[in-house]
Design an enzyme around this catalytic site. Structure first.
Site, mmCIF file in Angstrom:
data_model
loop_
_atom_site.group_PDB
_atom_site.id
_atom_site.type_symbol
_atom_site.label_atom_id
_atom_site.label_comp_id
_atom_site.label_asym_id
_atom_site.label_seq_id
_atom_site.Cartn_x
_atom_site.Cartn_y
_atom_site.Cartn_z
ATOM 1 N N THR A 152 9.571 -1.619 18.480
ATOM 2 C CA THR A 152 9.943 -2.352 17.266
ATOM 3 C C THR A 152 9.875 -1.437 16.039
ATOM 4 O OG1 THR A 152 9.248 -4.446 18.227
ATOM 5 C CG2 THR A 152 9.417 -4.360 15.826
ATOM 6 N N GLU A 159 16.136 1.156 8.579
ATOM 7 C CA GLU A 159 15.864 1.775 7.281
ATOM 8 C C GLU A 159 16.724 3.020 7.086
ATOM 9 O OE1 GLU A 159 12.068 1.674 5.141
ATOM 10 O OE2 GLU A 159 11.173 1.449 7.140
ATOM 11 N N HIS A 200 12.790 -8.730 16.254
ATOM 12 C CA HIS A 200 13.208 -7.899 17.392
ATOM 13 C C HIS A 200 13.375 -8.870 18.555
ATOM 14 C CE1 HIS A 200 12.458 -3.844 19.678
ATOM 15 N NE2 HIS A 200 13.606 -4.416 19.999
#
Length: 129
Positions: free
Chosen positions: A34, A42, A68
Site C-alpha cells: 500500500t 504521489e 487499496h
C-alpha cells in the site's frame, strides 16, 4: 503551458520484491505494498505539477486519502494516474487511481502544496535549533 484543472499524468512501476508489503514492513504477504501504491500516486501528481511550475518551485505532499482495493502480485505492472481537480492558491488537489494489468487496485485523493524548496528547507532545518 500553465497549471490548470483537468491535467492528467501517469506513472508506472513493475512490482518487485523491493516494493512488496513484506519489504515495506506494511504486511506479511508478497504483493504490491500500500505505501508503494501511494508513493506511485504521489509521483504521478508531483510529475504533473513539476511540468508546469516555474523554475525554483516544486510541491510537497500534505494529504493522502486512498483505498487499496485489490492485491497485485510480483511481476505485474502498476500504473498510477493523477488528475488535477482543484487549485486553491498554492494548494493542489488531485484525483488519483491505480490499476494493474487485471484492473483497478486503488483510488482516492491527494493534496500537494506549491513551495520554494530553499525556503522550505530553511524552515525545516530551523526545527533543530
Amino acid at each position: 503551458m500553465e497549471l490548470k484543472v483537468g491535467l492528467i499524468h501517469e506513472a508506472s512501476i513493475t512490482v518487485e520484491d523491493s516494493n512488496t508489503a513484506i519489504a515495506y514492513g506494511s504486511g506479511g504477504v508478497r504483493v504490491f505494498a500500500t505505501p508503494a501504491m501511494i508513493g506511485l500516486m504521489e509521483k504521478a501528481a508531483l510529475e504533473l505539477a513539476d511540468q508546469y511550475l516555474p523554475e525554483g518551485q516544486t510541491t510537497v505532499g500534505t494529504e493522502v486519502n486512498v483505498k487499496h482495493t485489490a492485491a497485485t502480485p510480483v511481476g505485474m505492472k502498476v500504473v498510477a494516474r493523477a488528475e488535477l481537480i482543484e487549485i486553491d492558491g498554492r494548494r493542489l488537489v488531485f484525483k488519483v487511481d491505480a490499476s494493474d494489468e487485471a484492473g483497478p487496485i486503488g483510488s482516492g485523493t491527494h493534496e500537494r502544496f506549491i513551495i520554494n524548496p530553499e525556503k522550505f528547507l530553511q524552515k525545516v532545518e530551523s526545527k533543530k535549533a
